[in-house]
Design a protein around this motif. Structure first.
Motif, PDB file in Angstrom:
ATOM      1  N   LEU A   1      20.038 -11.956 -18.045  1.00 50.52           N
ATOM      2  CA  LEU A   1      19.622 -13.064 -17.184  1.00 50.52           C
ATOM      3  C   LEU A   1      18.744 -13.997 -18.006  1.00 50.52           C
ATOM      4  CD1 LEU A   1      16.398 -12.776 -16.098  1.00 50.52           C
ATOM      5  CD2 LEU A   1      17.434 -10.867 -14.882  1.00 50.52           C
ATOM      6  N   PHE A   2      18.686 -15.264 -17.548  1.00 48.89           N
ATOM      7  CA  PHE A   2      17.970 -16.289 -18.301  1.00 48.89           C
ATOM      8  C   PHE A   2      17.309 -17.258 -17.342  1.00 48.89           C
ATOM      9  CE2 PHE A   2      17.993 -20.643 -19.880  1.00 48.89           C
ATOM     10  CZ  PHE A   2      17.293 -20.532 -21.073  1.00 48.89           C
ATOM     11  N   MET A   3      16.041 -17.598 -17.613  1.00 49.83           N
ATOM     12  CA  MET A   3      15.305 -18.593 -16.823  1.00 49.83           C
ATOM     13  C   MET A   3      14.455 -19.430 -17.769  1.00 49.83           C
ATOM     14  SD  MET A   3      13.782 -16.255 -13.727  1.00 49.83           S
ATOM     15  CE  MET A   3      14.836 -15.310 -12.612  1.00 49.83           C
ATOM     16  N   ARG A   4      14.479 -20.754 -17.583  1.00 46.58           N
ATOM     17  CA  ARG A   4      13.594 -21.636 -18.340  1.00 46.58           C
ATOM     18  C   ARG A   4      12.938 -22.605 -17.349  1.00 46.58           C
ATOM     19  NH1 ARG A   4      13.703 -23.136 -23.730  1.00 46.58           N
ATOM     20  NH2 ARG A   4      15.847 -22.368 -23.935  1.00 46.58           N
ATOM     21  N   PHE A   5      11.614 -22.624 -17.326  1.00 46.06           N
ATOM     22  CA  PHE A   5      10.928 -23.488 -16.372  1.00 46.06           C
ATOM     23  C   PHE A   5       9.628 -24.016 -16.959  1.00 46.06           C
ATOM     24  CE2 PHE A   5       9.885 -19.066 -15.562  1.00 46.06           C
ATOM     25  CZ  PHE A   5       8.497 -19.053 -15.466  1.00 46.06           C
ATOM     26  N   CYS A   6       9.094 -25.048 -16.317  1.00 45.68           N
ATOM     27  CA  CYS A   6       7.798 -25.617 -16.691  1.00 45.68           C
ATOM     28  C   CYS A   6       6.768 -25.208 -15.658  1.00 45.68           C
ATOM     29  CB  CYS A   6       7.874 -27.140 -16.746  1.00 45.68           C
ATOM     30  SG  CYS A   6       8.464 -27.748 -18.344  1.00 45.68           S
ATOM     31  N   THR A   7       5.547 -24.973 -16.127  1.00 48.00           N
ATOM     32  CA  THR A   7       4.496 -24.529 -15.217  1.00 48.00           C
ATOM     33  C   THR A   7       3.157 -25.117 -15.630  1.00 48.00           C
ATOM     34  OG1 THR A   7       3.363 -22.600 -14.316  1.00 48.00           O
ATOM     35  CG2 THR A   7       4.130 -22.429 -16.576  1.00 48.00           C
ATOM     36  N   ALA A   8       2.302 -25.367 -14.630  1.00 52.42           N
ATOM     37  CA  ALA A   8       0.943 -25.861 -14.884  1.00 52.42           C
ATOM     38  C   ALA A   8       0.142 -25.746 -13.605  1.00 52.42           C
ATOM     39  CB  ALA A   8       0.965 -27.308 -15.351  1.00 52.42           C
ATOM     40  N   PRO A   9      -1.186 -25.513 -13.705  1.00 51.49           N
ATOM     41  CA  PRO A   9      -2.024 -25.506 -12.496  1.00 51.49           C
ATOM     42  C   PRO A   9      -2.181 -26.909 -11.942  1.00 51.49           C
ATOM     43  CG  PRO A   9      -3.370 -25.307 -14.458  1.00 51.49           C
ATOM     44  CD  PRO A   9      -1.943 -25.204 -14.918  1.00 51.49           C
ATOM     45  N   THR A  10      -2.462 -26.996 -10.655  1.00 53.00           N
ATOM     46  CA  THR A  10      -2.753 -28.295 -10.052  1.00 53.00           C
ATOM     47  C   THR A  10      -4.089 -28.794 -10.586  1.00 53.00           C
ATOM     48  OG1 THR A  10      -3.857 -27.268  -8.196  1.00 53.00           O
ATOM     49  CG2 THR A  10      -1.511 -27.707  -7.943  1.00 53.00           C
ATOM     50  N   PRO A  11      -4.332 -30.121 -10.595  1.00 54.70           N
ATOM     51  CA  PRO A  11      -5.585 -30.628 -11.162  1.00 54.70           C
ATOM     52  C   PRO A  11      -6.814 -30.276 -10.329  1.00 54.70           C
ATOM     53  CG  PRO A  11      -4.277 -32.404 -10.204  1.00 54.70           C
ATOM     54  CD  PRO A  11      -3.406 -31.177 -10.204  1.00 54.70           C
ATOM     55  N   GLU A  12      -6.669 -30.046  -9.013  1.00 55.85           N
ATOM     56  CA  GLU A  12      -7.826 -29.794  -8.163  1.00 55.85           C
ATOM     57  C   GLU A  12      -8.391 -28.394  -8.356  1.00 55.85           C
ATOM     58  OE1 GLU A  12      -4.876 -30.754  -6.997  1.00 55.85           O
ATOM     59  OE2 GLU A  12      -5.211 -32.877  -6.578  1.00 55.85           O
ATOM     60  N   VAL A  13      -7.550 -27.400  -8.294  1.00 60.14           N
ATOM     61  CA  VAL A  13      -7.978 -26.003  -8.419  1.00 60.14           C
ATOM     62  C   VAL A  13      -6.950 -25.259  -9.259  1.00 60.14           C
ATOM     63  CG1 VAL A  13      -9.244 -25.912  -6.235  1.00 60.14           C
ATOM     64  CG2 VAL A  13      -6.794 -25.471  -6.265  1.00 60.14           C
ATOM     65  N   PHE A  14      -7.302 -24.048  -9.660  1.00 61.93           N
ATOM     66  CA  PHE A  14      -6.377 -23.280 -10.497  1.00 61.93           C
ATOM     67  C   PHE A  14      -5.140 -22.872  -9.722  1.00 61.93           C
ATOM     68  CE2 PHE A  14      -5.027 -20.871 -14.011  1.00 61.93           C
ATOM     69  CZ  PHE A  14      -4.521 -19.685 -13.544  1.00 61.93           C
ATOM     70  N   PHE A  15      -5.334 -22.531  -8.445  1.00 67.14           N
ATOM     71  CA  PHE A  15      -4.191 -22.119  -7.615  1.00 67.14           C
ATOM     72  C   PHE A  15      -3.934 -23.144  -6.526  1.00 67.14           C
ATOM     73  CE2 PHE A  15      -5.578 -18.042  -9.383  1.00 67.14           C
ATOM     74  CZ  PHE A  15      -4.376 -17.597  -9.897  1.00 67.14           C
ATOM     75  N   PRO A  16      -2.669 -23.357  -6.172  1.00 63.78           N
ATOM     76  CA  PRO A  16      -1.495 -22.663  -6.697  1.00 63.78           C
ATOM     77  C   PRO A  16      -1.068 -23.209  -8.058  1.00 63.78           C
ATOM     78  CG  PRO A  16      -0.788 -24.331  -5.163  1.00 63.78           C
ATOM     79  CD  PRO A  16      -2.292 -24.339  -5.129  1.00 63.78           C
ATOM     80  N   VAL A  17      -0.351 -22.398  -8.814  1.00 70.46           N
ATOM     81  CA  VAL A  17       0.276 -22.833 -10.056  1.00 70.46           C
ATOM     82  C   VAL A  17       1.677 -23.329  -9.717  1.00 70.46           C
ATOM     83  CG1 VAL A  17       1.129 -22.114 -12.308  1.00 70.46           C
ATOM     84  CG2 VAL A  17      -1.046 -21.222 -11.457  1.00 70.46           C
ATOM     85  N   ASN A  18       1.961 -24.583  -9.979  1.00 71.25           N
ATOM     86  CA  ASN A  18       3.271 -25.160  -9.692  1.00 71.25           C
ATOM     87  C   ASN A  18       4.241 -24.893 -10.835  1.00 71.25           C
ATOM     88  OD1 ASN A  18       2.361 -26.353  -7.261  1.00 71.25           O
ATOM     89  ND2 ASN A  18       1.440 -28.019  -8.432  1.00 71.25           N
ATOM     90  N   TYR A  19       5.495 -24.699 -10.499  1.00 72.69           N
ATOM     91  CA  TYR A  19       6.518 -24.522 -11.534  1.00 72.69           C
ATOM     92  C   TYR A  19       7.856 -25.042 -11.031  1.00 72.69           C
ATOM     93  CZ  TYR A  19       8.475 -20.478  -9.065  1.00 72.69           C
ATOM     94  OH  TYR A  19       9.059 -19.657  -8.136  1.00 72.69           O
ATOM     95  N   SER A  20       8.757 -25.305 -11.963  1.00 76.81           N
ATOM     96  CA  SER A  20      10.080 -25.829 -11.622  1.00 76.81           C
ATOM     97  C   SER A  20      11.045 -25.522 -12.759  1.00 76.81           C
ATOM     98  CB  SER A  20      10.001 -27.348 -11.408  1.00 76.81           C
ATOM     99  OG  SER A  20      11.286 -27.895 -11.174  1.00 76.81           O
ATOM    100  N   PHE A  21      12.260 -25.109 -12.421  1.00 77.94           N
ATOM    101  CA  PHE A  21      13.285 -24.870 -13.441  1.00 77.94           C
ATOM    102  C   PHE A  21      13.635 -26.187 -14.130  1.00 77.94           C
ATOM    103  CE2 PHE A  21      15.724 -20.685 -12.621  1.00 77.94           C
ATOM    104  CZ  PHE A  21      14.548 -20.011 -12.366  1.00 77.94           C
ATOM    105  N   ILE A  22      13.754 -26.163 -15.446  1.00 77.87           N
ATOM    106  CA  ILE A  22      14.212 -27.331 -16.201  1.00 77.87           C
ATOM    107  C   ILE A  22      15.578 -27.080 -16.831  1.00 77.87           C
ATOM    108  CG2 ILE A  22      11.908 -28.228 -16.653  1.00 77.87           C
ATOM    109  CD1 ILE A  22      12.045 -26.937 -19.419  1.00 77.87           C
ATOM    110  N   GLU A  23      16.154 -25.945 -16.542  1.00 77.33           N
ATOM    111  CA  GLU A  23      17.495 -25.602 -17.013  1.00 77.33           C
ATOM    112  C   GLU A  23      18.102 -24.614 -16.020  1.00 77.33           C
ATOM    113  OE1 GLU A  23      19.554 -23.628 -21.012  1.00 77.33           O
ATOM    114  OE2 GLU A  23      17.571 -24.583 -21.138  1.00 77.33           O
ATOM    115  N   THR A  24      19.397 -24.678 -15.853  1.00 79.99           N
ATOM    116  CA  THR A  24      20.070 -23.782 -14.919  1.00 79.99           C
ATOM    117  C   THR A  24      19.858 -22.329 -15.323  1.00 79.99           C
ATOM    118  OG1 THR A  24      21.765 -25.422 -14.427  1.00 79.99           O
ATOM    119  CG2 THR A  24      22.289 -23.135 -13.912  1.00 79.99           C
ATOM    120  N   GLY A  25      19.400 -21.505 -14.370  1.00 77.71           N
ATOM    121  CA  GLY A  25      19.247 -20.079 -14.626  1.00 77.71           C
ATOM    122  C   GLY A  25      20.586 -19.362 -14.531  1.00 77.71           C
TER     123      GLY A  25
END
Length: 209
Positions: free
Chosen positions: A92-116
């Motif tokens: 299996l394969f997953m590639r995504f981007c992730t970063a914390p929101t600027p206000e607080v550490f959580f939640p950490v947002n993420y999104s696939f940038i390539e088809t898994g």
């Protein structure tokens, strides 16, 4: 001679009529077969979807630059496990981007940038994507987990018996941060326990085990 000529004409007429009937019958059969294929391709079947698998880092975090707005680093994951309708995963394969929101550490947002990709035991692939997800602190009682997310995976086709597949599933995933270099006795990994989902396939394109 006069008797033979009308007989020959009658025989010729019978032959022409028979030939036309055969051609019409063959044409009708061809249209019927086409209609059956069209009908079959237009009918889809919904199957319950469950899975249990684990992923590890395939590359160091941030090895590639993200182009997804505020997302700051890439994560590439690989792993193994089992899925209904795929059996024991070959990969299996997953590639995504992730970063914390600027206000607080959580939640950490993420999104696939390539088809898994989920690769079945026979090599057929089920493709997927997570359009938007959020990682939260784990609040359960298992000491090995520190983070949790339960976002929607969308199935978007594949190869072999999963060509044209669609559907969804909820990740129900738990993160063990481990060591930052993903080496040694305590590596980073994420366990997925998918109990809620639906796989939609064209009849005959996926097993029903």
């Amino acid at each position: 001679m006069k008797t033979i000529k009308p007989f020959c004409l009658a025989l010729l007429s019978l032959f022409i009529i028979t030939a036309c009937n055969v051609e019409e019958l063959q044409s009708g059969q061809s249209l019927l077969e086409t209609d059956n294929l069209t009908l079959k391709s237009s009918i889809k079947k919904s199957l319950p979807f469950k899975a249990s698998f684990t992923v590890w880092r395939a590359e160091a975090p941030g090895s590639q630059t993200c182009d997804a707005g505020s997302f700051s680093e890439t994560m590439v994951m690989k792993g193994n496990g089992e899925m209904t309708h795929l059996g024991e995963l070959q990969g299996l394969f997953m590639r995504f981007c992730t970063a914390p929101t600027p206000e607080v550490f959580f939640p950490v947002n993420y999104s696939f940038i390539e088809t898994g990709k989920f690769v079945a035991a026979n090599g057929d692939e089920l493709h997927c994507v997570i359009e938007s997800g959020q990682i939260w602190p784990y609040t359960g009682n298992n000491p090995k987990y520190q983070l949790h997310f339960n976002d929607e995976i969308l199935f978007i086709g594949g190869t072999g018996r999963f060509k044209g597949a669609s559907g969804w599933a909820k990740t129900n995933a738990y993160v063990h941060p481990g060591t930052t270099d993903n080496e040694g006795e305590d590596p980073f990994y994420t366990d997925f326990f998918i109990e809620e989902g639906e796989l939609i396939i064209v009849p005959g394109s996926a097993s029903e085990k």
